[in-house]
Design a protein around this motif. Structure first.
Motif, short mmCIF file in Angstrom:
data_model
loop_
_atom_site.label_atom_id
_atom_site.label_comp_id
_atom_site.label_asym_id
_atom_site.label_seq_id
_atom_site.Cartn_x
_atom_site.Cartn_y
_atom_site.Cartn_z
N LEU A 1 0.84 -1.33 0.02
CA LEU A 1 0.08 0.08 -0.10
C LEU A 1 0.88 1.21 -0.05
CD1 LEU A 1 -2.83 -0.85 2.64
CD2 LEU A 1 -3.08 -0.33 0.09
N VAL A 2 0.56 2.13 -1.06
CA VAL A 2 1.12 3.43 -0.93
C VAL A 2 0.00 4.61 -0.86
CG1 VAL A 2 3.16 2.71 -2.01
CG2 VAL A 2 1.15 3.63 -3.16
N GLN A 3 0.55 5.89 -0.46
CA GLN A 3 -0.58 6.96 -0.57
C GLN A 3 0.25 7.59 -1.48
OE1 GLN A 3 -3.00 6.33 2.06
NE2 GLN A 3 -3.05 8.51 1.78
N ALA A 4 -0.53 8.26 -2.26
CA ALA A 4 -0.06 8.95 -3.64
C ALA A 4 -1.07 10.17 -3.80
CB ALA A 4 -0.29 8.23 -4.71
N SER A 5 -0.55 11.26 -4.45
CA SER A 5 -1.49 12.33 -5.03
C SER A 5 -2.02 12.06 -6.41
CB SER A 5 -0.25 13.68 -5.21
OG SER A 5 0.53 13.29 -6.02
N LEU A 6 -2.91 12.71 -6.86
CA LEU A 6 -3.51 12.40 -8.22
C LEU A 6 -2.65 12.43 -9.19
CD1 LEU A 6 -6.14 11.92 -9.38
CD2 LEU A 6 -6.55 14.39 -9.83
N VAL B 1 -6.02 11.81 -20.78
CA VAL B 1 -6.10 12.18 -21.97
C VAL B 1 -5.82 13.66 -21.99
CG1 VAL B 1 -7.82 12.69 -23.92
CG2 VAL B 1 -7.68 10.29 -22.96
N MET B 2 -6.41 14.44 -20.86
CA MET B 2 -6.14 15.90 -21.25
C MET B 2 -4.62 15.98 -20.77
SD MET B 2 -9.58 17.45 -19.29
CE MET B 2 -9.74 16.37 -17.84
N ALA B 3 -3.96 15.44 -19.82
CA ALA B 3 -2.62 15.60 -19.31
C ALA B 3 -1.75 15.31 -20.45
CB ALA B 3 -2.17 14.63 -18.23
N LEU B 4 -2.15 14.27 -21.48
CA LEU B 4 -1.04 13.97 -22.67
C LEU B 4 -1.56 14.52 -23.80
CD1 LEU B 4 -1.13 9.94 -22.09
CD2 LEU B 4 0.65 11.90 -21.43
N GLU B 5 -2.81 15.39 -23.82
CA GLU B 5 -2.84 15.93 -25.08
C GLU B 5 -2.07 17.14 -25.18
OE1 GLU B 5 -6.76 18.67 -25.56
OE2 GLU B 5 -7.32 16.80 -26.23
N GLU B 6 -1.81 17.47 -26.62
CA GLU B 6 -0.97 18.64 -26.81
C GLU B 6 -1.70 20.00 -27.07
OE1 GLU B 6 3.12 16.97 -28.49
OE2 GLU B 6 1.64 16.88 -30.01
N LEU C 1 -1.44 8.83 -11.32
CA LEU C 1 -1.35 8.64 -12.85
C LEU C 1 -0.07 8.01 -13.16
CD1 LEU C 1 -3.16 11.90 -14.10
CD2 LEU C 1 -4.09 9.71 -14.42
N ALA C 2 1.00 8.69 -12.34
CA ALA C 2 2.29 8.02 -12.78
C ALA C 2 2.25 6.54 -12.40
CB ALA C 2 3.27 8.64 -11.85
N LEU C 3 1.66 6.13 -11.10
CA LEU C 3 1.64 4.59 -10.93
C LEU C 3 1.08 3.82 -12.01
CD1 LEU C 3 1.08 4.73 -7.17
CD2 LEU C 3 3.21 4.17 -8.24
N LEU C 4 -0.10 4.51 -12.53
CA LEU C 4 -0.90 3.68 -13.54
C LEU C 4 -0.10 3.68 -14.93
CD1 LEU C 4 -4.52 5.42 -13.09
CD2 LEU C 4 -4.01 3.00 -12.67
N GLY C 5 0.71 4.70 -15.17
CA GLY C 5 1.58 4.71 -16.24
C GLY C 5 2.74 3.61 -16.26
N GLN C 6 3.21 3.20 -15.04
CA GLN C 6 4.19 2.37 -14.76
C GLN C 6 3.72 0.77 -14.69
OE1 GLN C 6 5.94 3.60 -10.98
NE2 GLN C 6 6.55 5.56 -11.74
N LEU D 1 -10.22 9.04 -14.25
CA LEU D 1 -8.81 8.96 -14.58
C LEU D 1 -8.41 9.02 -15.89
CD1 LEU D 1 -7.91 6.44 -11.76
CD2 LEU D 1 -7.12 8.81 -11.93
N CYS D 2 -9.24 8.24 -16.90
CA CYS D 2 -8.98 8.11 -18.21
C CYS D 2 -9.23 9.54 -18.89
CB CYS D 2 -9.79 7.27 -18.95
SG CYS D 2 -9.66 5.56 -18.68
#
Length: 64
Positions: A19-24, A59-64, A28-33, A54-55
């Motif tokens: 178990l870990v505590q994470a920010s939002l 998408v908004m975070a990766l959109e250019e 997203l970084a953990l999901l990416g890993q 989260l999806c």
């Protein structure tokens, strides 16, 4: 509310190593890993909205 979801570790996440505590952004970084097993505090009826949120956020975070 005094927590900042982008930097404060307010989400519990079960990973392959425990178990870990994470920010939002940390979630997203953990999901990416691809290390997230589940979100232990999440109620069954919240799974779909959480996944959809989260999806859309990714998408908004990766959109250019």
């Amino acid at each position: 509310m005094t927590d900042n979801l982008l930097v404060d570790p307010v989400f519990r996440v079960r990973t392959r190593t425990g178990l870990v505590q994470a920010s939002l952004s940390g979630v997203l970084a953990l999901l990416g890993q691809d290390v997230v097993v589940d979100f232990p505090g999440l109620r069954p009826h919240h799974r779909h909205p959480w996944h959809a949120f989260l999806c859309q956020l990714a998408v908004m975070a990766l959109e250019e």
